[in-house]
Design an enzyme around this catalytic site. Structure first.
Site, PDB file in Angstrom:
ATOM      1  N   HIS A   1       0.891  -1.267  -0.049  1.00 26.94           N
ATOM      2  CA  HIS A   1      -0.068  -0.109  -0.081  1.00 26.94           C
ATOM      3  C   HIS A   1       0.654   1.067   0.064  1.00 26.94           C
ATOM      4  O   HIS A   1       1.939   1.150   0.318  1.00 26.94           O
ATOM      5  CB  HIS A   1      -0.968   0.016   1.254  1.00 26.94           C
ATOM      6  CG  HIS A   1      -1.795  -1.275   1.306  1.00 26.94           C
ATOM      7  ND1 HIS A   1      -2.909  -1.331   0.586  1.00 26.94           N
ATOM      8  CD2 HIS A   1      -1.550  -2.404   2.107  1.00 26.94           C
ATOM      9  CE1 HIS A   1      -3.451  -2.430   1.071  1.00 26.94           C
ATOM     10  NE2 HIS A   1      -2.624  -3.221   1.816  1.00 26.94           N
TER      11      HIS A   1
ATOM     12  N   ARG B   1      21.806  -3.984  11.293  1.00 28.52           N
ATOM     13  CA  ARG B   1      22.949  -3.248  11.163  1.00 28.52           C
ATOM     14  C   ARG B   1      24.108  -4.404  11.133  1.00 28.52           C
ATOM     15  O   ARG B   1      23.939  -5.413  11.667  1.00 28.52           O
ATOM     16  CB  ARG B   1      23.367  -2.404  12.414  1.00 28.52           C
ATOM     17  CG  ARG B   1      23.251  -3.085  13.952  1.00 28.52           C
ATOM     18  CD  ARG B   1      23.537  -2.003  15.009  1.00 28.52           C
ATOM     19  NE  ARG B   1      24.294  -1.403  15.157  1.00 28.52           N
ATOM     20  CZ  ARG B   1      25.501  -1.549  15.612  1.00 28.52           C
ATOM     21  NH1 ARG B   1      25.516  -2.738  16.228  1.00 28.52           N
ATOM     22  NH2 ARG B   1      26.689  -0.969  15.529  1.00 28.52           N
TER      23      ARG B   1
END
Length: 256
Positions: free
Chosen positions: A156, A225
């Site tokens: 969306h 990370r």
């Protein structure tokens, strides 16, 4: 009926007590085991199960998946027929293994021929999902664990007014995903649109990867990370230990 169950469970009447004892006896009933017979029964069961799985894989799952593919190499091994929605191109290399059921969803509103490409000798785990608006590329010798999600198209738009109108995400939000050779993606990791995972990288289980992953590094976390500075391209038998990163007073790597 509920009143009868309550009476049978709680009453001290001889009939209720007898019902509870009979139920307990059935629940705890067990036959003595004659090991040679038990081993024979187990061998027959396992043999029949293996035969059924083989027949289903060879004559149903693999044939059905090959019918979906635009091209495929030899040695394709599919244990369950993938769930495919929409139309697009599926290009599969040689000796690819698909374990369990996976989902492949083509968002054809963005491209006439959205493409999923799987390189030679790569493996995809059960319940992994691919949402393709343009292209998702998986390189050679990759390991995709169970329940991994890769998508190059958001479902969306981020704008609330556009969502209320039922509109699709804009074309610029659709960005191809590239998984380079020798990558290992752990259980339930999520790979976002536009991400490139470099060669030899490892994405830890549960990671949410929203940015590119450098080659031969380890990523973990949400958002993911880099958590390893070792050069994974070197052999573990010949590589020297990586020097420890200098840490400041906060305990964080100053090289981060």
């Amino acid at each position: 009926m509920s009143r009868f169950y309550r009476w049978a469970a709680l009453s001290n009447h001889w009939a209720a007590v007898g019902l509870r004892r009979t139920r307990s006896a059935f629940q705890n009933f067990s036959l003595p085991t004659f090991r040679p017979v038990a081993k024979l029964m187990l061998a027959v069961y396992l043999g029949c199960r293996a035969l059924v799985k083989f027949l289903v894989r060879v004559f149903f799952c693999e044939q059905g998946f090959k019918a979906y593919c635009s091209s495929y190499g030899k040695g394709l091994n599919v244990t369950s027929l993938p769930f495919v929605v929409g139309k697009g191109r599926i290009v599969v290399g040689e000796d690819v293994k698909i374990h369990g059921r996976i989902g492949i969803i083509f968002a054809v509103r963005y491209n006439e021929a959205p493409t999923l490409e799987i390189g030679d000798r790569s493996s995809i785990g059960h319940n992994s999902t691919f949402v393709i608006g343009k292209r998702i590329t998986i390189g050679k010798d990759c390991l995709i664990s169970n329940e991994v999600s890769l998508f190059d198209a958001p479902g969306h738009p981020t704008s609330a007014p556009l969502r209320r109108e039922g509109l699709a995400a804009p074309p610029e939000a659709v960005k191809p995903v590239t998984i380079c050779d020798n990558v290992w993606i752990g259980h339930r990791a999520i790979i976002y649109p536009g991400v490139t995972v470099g060669e030899g990288a490892v994405v830890s289980a549960g990671s949410v990867v929203m940015n590119d992953v450098a080659p031969h590094t380890i990523m973990a976390g949400n958002p993911a990370r880099r958590c390893s500075y070792a050069d994974l391209s070197r052999s573990t038998t010949s590589a020297k230990p990586a020097p420890a990163a200098h840490r400041g007073s906060t305990g964080r790597d100053l090289t981060d």
